[in-house]
Design a protein around this motif. Structure first.
Motif, PDB file in Angstrom:
ATOM      1  N   MET A  53       0.836  -1.191   0.000  1.00 27.12           N
ATOM      2  CA  MET A  53       0.000   0.000   0.000  1.00 27.12           C
ATOM      3  C   MET A  53       0.877   1.250   0.000  1.00 27.12           C
ATOM      4  SD  MET A  53      -3.326  -0.716   0.262  1.00 27.12           S
ATOM      5  CE  MET A  53      -4.511  -1.879   0.948  1.00 27.12           C
ATOM      6  N   ALA A  54       0.328   2.348  -0.513  1.00 27.82           N
ATOM      7  CA  ALA A  54       0.996   3.639  -0.384  1.00 27.82           C
ATOM      8  C   ALA A  54       1.054   4.029   1.092  1.00 27.82           C
ATOM      9  CB  ALA A  54       0.247   4.704  -1.175  1.00 27.82           C
ATOM     10  N   ASP A  55       2.125   4.693   1.487  1.00 29.70           N
ATOM     11  CA  ASP A  55       2.304   5.069   2.893  1.00 29.70           C
ATOM     12  C   ASP A  55       1.178   5.953   3.404  1.00 29.70           C
ATOM     13  OD1 ASP A  55       4.648   3.627   3.024  1.00 29.70           O
ATOM     14  OD2 ASP A  55       5.940   5.359   2.636  1.00 29.70           O
ATOM     15  N   ASP A  56       0.610   6.763   2.525  1.00 29.29           N
ATOM     16  CA  ASP A  56      -0.413   7.707   2.963  1.00 29.29           C
ATOM     17  C   ASP A  56      -1.838   7.200   2.736  1.00 29.29           C
ATOM     18  OD1 ASP A  56      -0.398   7.823   0.225  1.00 29.29           O
ATOM     19  OD2 ASP A  56      -0.294  10.010   0.087  1.00 29.29           O
ATOM     20  N   PHE A  57      -1.969   5.930   2.317  1.00 26.65           N
ATOM     21  CA  PHE A  57      -3.300   5.356   2.119  1.00 26.65           C
ATOM     22  C   PHE A  57      -3.677   4.581   3.371  1.00 26.65           C
ATOM     23  CE2 PHE A  57      -6.403   2.204   0.743  1.00 26.65           C
ATOM     24  CZ  PHE A  57      -7.284   2.985   0.011  1.00 26.65           C
ATOM     25  N   GLU A  58      -4.772   4.974   3.994  1.00 29.78           N
ATOM     26  CA  GLU A  58      -5.171   4.356   5.248  1.00 29.78           C
ATOM     27  C   GLU A  58      -6.496   3.626   5.090  1.00 29.78           C
ATOM     28  OE1 GLU A  58      -5.226   7.123   8.421  1.00 29.78           O
ATOM     29  OE2 GLU A  58      -3.117   7.726   8.174  1.00 29.78           O
ATOM     30  N   LEU A  59      -6.505   2.399   5.549  1.00 27.54           N
ATOM     31  CA  LEU A  59      -7.731   1.617   5.605  1.00 27.54           C
ATOM     32  C   LEU A  59      -8.281   1.694   7.019  1.00 27.54           C
ATOM     33  CD1 LEU A  59      -6.552  -1.554   3.668  1.00 27.54           C
ATOM     34  CD2 LEU A  59      -8.392  -0.044   2.933  1.00 27.54           C
ATOM     35  N   GLY A  60      -9.574   1.838   7.140  1.00 28.74           N
ATOM     36  CA  GLY A  60     -10.179   1.894   8.466  1.00 28.74           C
ATOM     37  C   GLY A  60     -10.230   0.528   9.126  1.00 28.74           C
ATOM     38  N   SER A  61     -10.634   0.517  10.369  1.00 28.89           N
ATOM     39  CA  SER A  61     -10.810  -0.725  11.125  1.00 28.89           C
ATOM     40  C   SER A  61     -11.863  -1.599  10.438  1.00 28.89           C
ATOM     41  CB  SER A  61     -11.250  -0.397  12.545  1.00 28.89           C
ATOM     42  OG  SER A  61     -11.443  -1.571  13.290  1.00 28.89           O
ATOM     43  N   PRO A  62     -11.659  -2.906  10.388  1.00 29.51           N
ATOM     44  CA  PRO A  62     -10.597  -3.708  11.011  1.00 29.51           C
ATOM     45  C   PRO A  62      -9.402  -3.981  10.084  1.00 29.51           C
ATOM     46  CG  PRO A  62     -12.253  -5.176  10.149  1.00 29.51           C
ATOM     47  CD  PRO A  62     -12.696  -3.779   9.796  1.00 29.51           C
ATOM     48  N   PHE A  63      -9.205  -3.128   9.101  1.00 32.67           N
ATOM     49  CA  PHE A  63      -8.170  -3.372   8.097  1.00 32.67           C
ATOM     50  C   PHE A  63      -6.935  -2.482   8.277  1.00 32.67           C
ATOM     51  CE2 PHE A  63     -12.426  -3.518   5.919  1.00 32.67           C
ATOM     52  CZ  PHE A  63     -12.608  -4.888   6.060  1.00 32.67           C
ATOM     53  N   SER A  64      -6.870  -1.773   9.380  1.00 31.66           N
ATOM     54  CA  SER A  64      -5.833  -0.753   9.547  1.00 31.66           C
ATOM     55  C   SER A  64      -4.416  -1.326   9.533  1.00 31.66           C
ATOM     56  CB  SER A  64      -6.056   0.030  10.836  1.00 31.66           C
ATOM     57  OG  SER A  64      -6.081  -0.837  11.960  1.00 31.66           O
ATOM     58  N   GLN A  65      -4.284  -2.624   9.816  1.00 30.87           N
ATOM     59  CA  GLN A  65      -2.950  -3.220   9.830  1.00 30.87           C
ATOM     60  C   GLN A  65      -2.592  -3.917   8.524  1.00 30.87           C
ATOM     61  OE1 GLN A  65      -1.345  -4.733  13.712  1.00 30.87           O
ATOM     62  NE2 GLN A  65      -3.512  -4.977  14.183  1.00 30.87           N
ATOM     63  N   ILE A  66      -3.466  -3.849   7.540  1.00 33.30           N
ATOM     64  CA  ILE A  66      -3.161  -4.426   6.236  1.00 33.30           C
ATOM     65  C   ILE A  66      -2.320  -3.433   5.447  1.00 33.30           C
ATOM     66  CG2 ILE A  66      -4.097  -5.203   4.031  1.00 33.30           C
ATOM     67  CD1 ILE A  66      -6.526  -6.243   5.525  1.00 33.30           C
ATOM     68  N   PHE A  67      -1.143  -3.847   5.066  1.00 33.99           N
ATOM     69  CA  PHE A  67      -0.249  -2.949   4.330  1.00 33.99           C
ATOM     70  C   PHE A  67       0.342  -3.595   3.086  1.00 33.99           C
ATOM     71  CE2 PHE A  67       2.409  -5.376   7.184  1.00 33.99           C
ATOM     72  CZ  PHE A  67       3.550  -5.647   6.449  1.00 33.99           C
ATOM     73  N   SER A  68       0.088  -4.884   2.885  1.00 27.40           N
ATOM     74  CA  SER A  68       0.745  -5.558   1.768  1.00 27.40           C
ATOM     75  C   SER A  68      -0.016  -6.805   1.358  1.00 27.40           C
ATOM     76  CB  SER A  68       2.173  -5.962   2.156  1.00 27.40           C
ATOM     77  OG  SER A  68       2.145  -6.992   3.149  1.00 27.40           O
ATOM     78  N   GLY A  69       0.386  -7.346   0.222  1.00 29.92           N
ATOM     79  CA  GLY A  69      -0.084  -8.639  -0.234  1.00 29.92           C
ATOM     80  C   GLY A  69       1.111  -9.459  -0.671  1.00 29.92           C
ATOM     81  N   ASP A  70       1.043 -10.748  -0.476  1.00 34.19           N
ATOM     82  CA  ASP A  70       2.215 -11.573  -0.775  1.00 34.19           C
ATOM     83  C   ASP A  70       1.802 -13.018  -1.006  1.00 34.19           C
ATOM     84  OD1 ASP A  70       4.726 -12.659  -1.044  1.00 34.19           O
ATOM     85  OD2 ASP A  70       5.334 -12.334   1.023  1.00 34.19           O
ATOM     86  N   ARG A  71       2.164 -13.540  -2.169  1.00 32.78           N
ATOM     87  CA  ARG A  71       2.031 -14.976  -2.429  1.00 32.78           C
ATOM     88  C   ARG A  71       3.297 -15.404  -3.136  1.00 32.78           C
ATOM     89  NH1 ARG A  71       0.266 -16.180   0.282  1.00 32.78           N
ATOM     90  NH2 ARG A  71      -1.930 -15.713   0.183  1.00 32.78           N
ATOM     91  N   HIS A  72       4.007 -16.334  -2.568  1.00 32.91           N
ATOM     92  CA  HIS A  72       5.242 -16.793  -3.194  1.00 32.91           C
ATOM     93  C   HIS A  72       5.489 -18.255  -2.847  1.00 32.91           C
ATOM     94  CE1 HIS A  72       6.625 -15.442   0.856  1.00 32.91           C
ATOM     95  NE2 HIS A  72       7.438 -16.480   0.754  1.00 32.91           N
ATOM     96  N   TRP A  73       5.973 -18.975  -3.831  1.00 30.52           N
ATOM     97  CA  TRP A  73       6.457 -20.335  -3.598  1.00 30.52           C
ATOM     98  C   TRP A  73       7.349 -20.728  -4.761  1.00 30.52           C
ATOM     99  CZ3 TRP A  73       1.122 -20.110  -5.147  1.00 30.52           C
ATOM    100  CH2 TRP A  73       0.847 -20.686  -6.388  1.00 30.52           C
ATOM    101  N   SER A  74       8.182 -21.697  -4.546  1.00 29.31           N
ATOM    102  CA  SER A  74       8.992 -22.302  -5.599  1.00 29.31           C
ATOM    103  C   SER A  74       9.516 -23.624  -5.084  1.00 29.31           C
ATOM    104  CB  SER A  74      10.160 -21.392  -6.020  1.00 29.31           C
ATOM    105  OG  SER A  74      11.233 -21.474  -5.091  1.00 29.31           O
ATOM    106  N   LEU A  75      10.001 -24.456  -5.997  1.00 26.70           N
ATOM    107  CA  LEU A  75      10.566 -25.737  -5.595  1.00 26.70           C
ATOM    108  C   LEU A  75      11.764 -25.528  -4.669  1.00 26.70           C
ATOM    109  CD1 LEU A  75      10.465 -27.608  -9.050  1.00 26.70           C
ATOM    110  CD2 LEU A  75       8.641 -27.320  -7.363  1.00 26.70           C
ATOM    111  N   GLU A  76      12.612 -24.587  -5.019  1.00 28.94           N
ATOM    112  CA  GLU A  76      13.800 -24.303  -4.211  1.00 28.94           C
ATOM    113  C   GLU A  76      13.417 -23.747  -2.843  1.00 28.94           C
ATOM    114  OE1 GLU A  76      17.866 -21.545  -4.424  1.00 28.94           O
ATOM    115  OE2 GLU A  76      16.402 -21.529  -6.052  1.00 28.94           O
ATOM    116  N   TRP A  77      12.460 -22.818  -2.833  1.00 29.91           N
ATOM    117  CA  TRP A  77      12.072 -22.203  -1.557  1.00 29.91           C
ATOM    118  C   TRP A  77      11.419 -23.209  -0.625  1.00 29.91           C
ATOM    119  CZ3 TRP A  77       9.551 -17.536  -4.451  1.00 29.91           C
ATOM    120  CH2 TRP A  77      10.570 -16.670  -4.867  1.00 29.91           C
ATOM    121  N   LEU A  78      10.690 -24.165  -1.163  1.00 31.10           N
ATOM    122  CA  LEU A  78      10.080 -25.178  -0.313  1.00 31.10           C
ATOM    123  C   LEU A  78      11.131 -25.898   0.528  1.00 31.10           C
ATOM    124  CD1 LEU A  78       7.392 -26.595  -2.742  1.00 31.10           C
ATOM    125  CD2 LEU A  78       6.929 -25.788  -0.420  1.00 31.10           C
ATOM    126  N   VAL A  79      12.258 -26.183  -0.081  1.00 28.43           N
ATOM    127  CA  VAL A  79      13.347 -26.836   0.661  1.00 28.43           C
ATOM    128  C   VAL A  79      13.940 -25.869   1.677  1.00 28.43           C
ATOM    129  CG1 VAL A  79      15.610 -27.926   0.463  1.00 28.43           C
ATOM    130  CG2 VAL A  79      13.859 -28.371  -1.272  1.00 28.43           C
TER     131      VAL A  79
END
Length: 216
Positions: A70-96
């Protein structure tokens, strides 16, 4: 849901995050794994992969990176105020790598299977490194069950919470939530009243998408 819908959901979230002044730092989906690559991974891990994870690796992608902030100055109200990012990652190497690191935590800090907190770290296959010492993992404790659970190293509220029935369901469910960050405080708003599993159709989820300017 089809894998193509997962990608479309990610694209929609990425577009909105950028329009709101945020950044998309990774969006890459590689080709599916081969049977030989999966067999080699199982040899390295010393176990048979859970069915749902194997299916996604063979039919969708062997390596995924989708990460936004999220942009630093973009604020989500409660109950989302602590959401700042999204992340999905995996790989064969990372699993190990992730499982070696997870096992270090398990063996050095949480070795006691008779302890109700420690035991959560046992019989798990980590697939997502949160970055703060926590992990998202597949529970291997019961045959024919593959729930996704949260492993907290510091008494996090999400420790041991089940997020989805299996890895494929987790992929589908979280795609409708923009893959909100791995930290438990980012995704707990989408588990209703202590029920099992993330619910992308709950009121909080609809409000979250609305706050980002996305269709419900």
């Amino acid at each position: 849901m089809e894998y193509s819908e997962v990608i479309e959901n990610w694209k929609h979230f990425a577009e909105r995050i950028k329009l709101l002044g945020g950044s998309v730092q990774a969006f890459a989906i590689e080709e599916p794994a081969t049977q030989d690559e999966v067999a080699d991974l199982e040899k390295q891990l010393g176990l048979d992969l859970p069915t749902s994870l194997k299916e996604v690796l063979l039919e969708f992608s062997k390596k995924v990176e989708f990460r936004w902030f999220m942009a630093d100055d973009f604020e989500l109200g409660s109950p989302f105020s602590q959401i700042f990012s999204g992340d999905r990652h995996w790989s064969l190497e990372w699993l190990v790598q992730f499982n070696n690191a997870k096992d270090n935590w398990k063996n050095e800090v949480f070795p006691n299977k008779d302890d109700s907190y420690d035991v959560i770290w046992h019989n798990k296959l980590a697939f997502h490194e949160v970055g703060n010492g926590d992990y998202l993992a597949i529970d291997l404790s019961e045959p024919d069950k593959e729930p996704i659970v949260y492993l907290s190293h510091d008494d996090g509220e999400g420790h041991g919470v089940e997020l989805a029935r299996n890895f494929k369901d987790f992929l589908f469910l979280t795609s409708r939530l923009g893959c909100v960050g791995g930290e438990d405080w980012q995704w707990l708003p989408f588990i209703e009243n202590g029920r099992q599993y993330l619910n992308p159709d709950c009121q909080n989820a609809a409000n979250f998408r609305e706050a980002l300017g996305l269709d419900a």
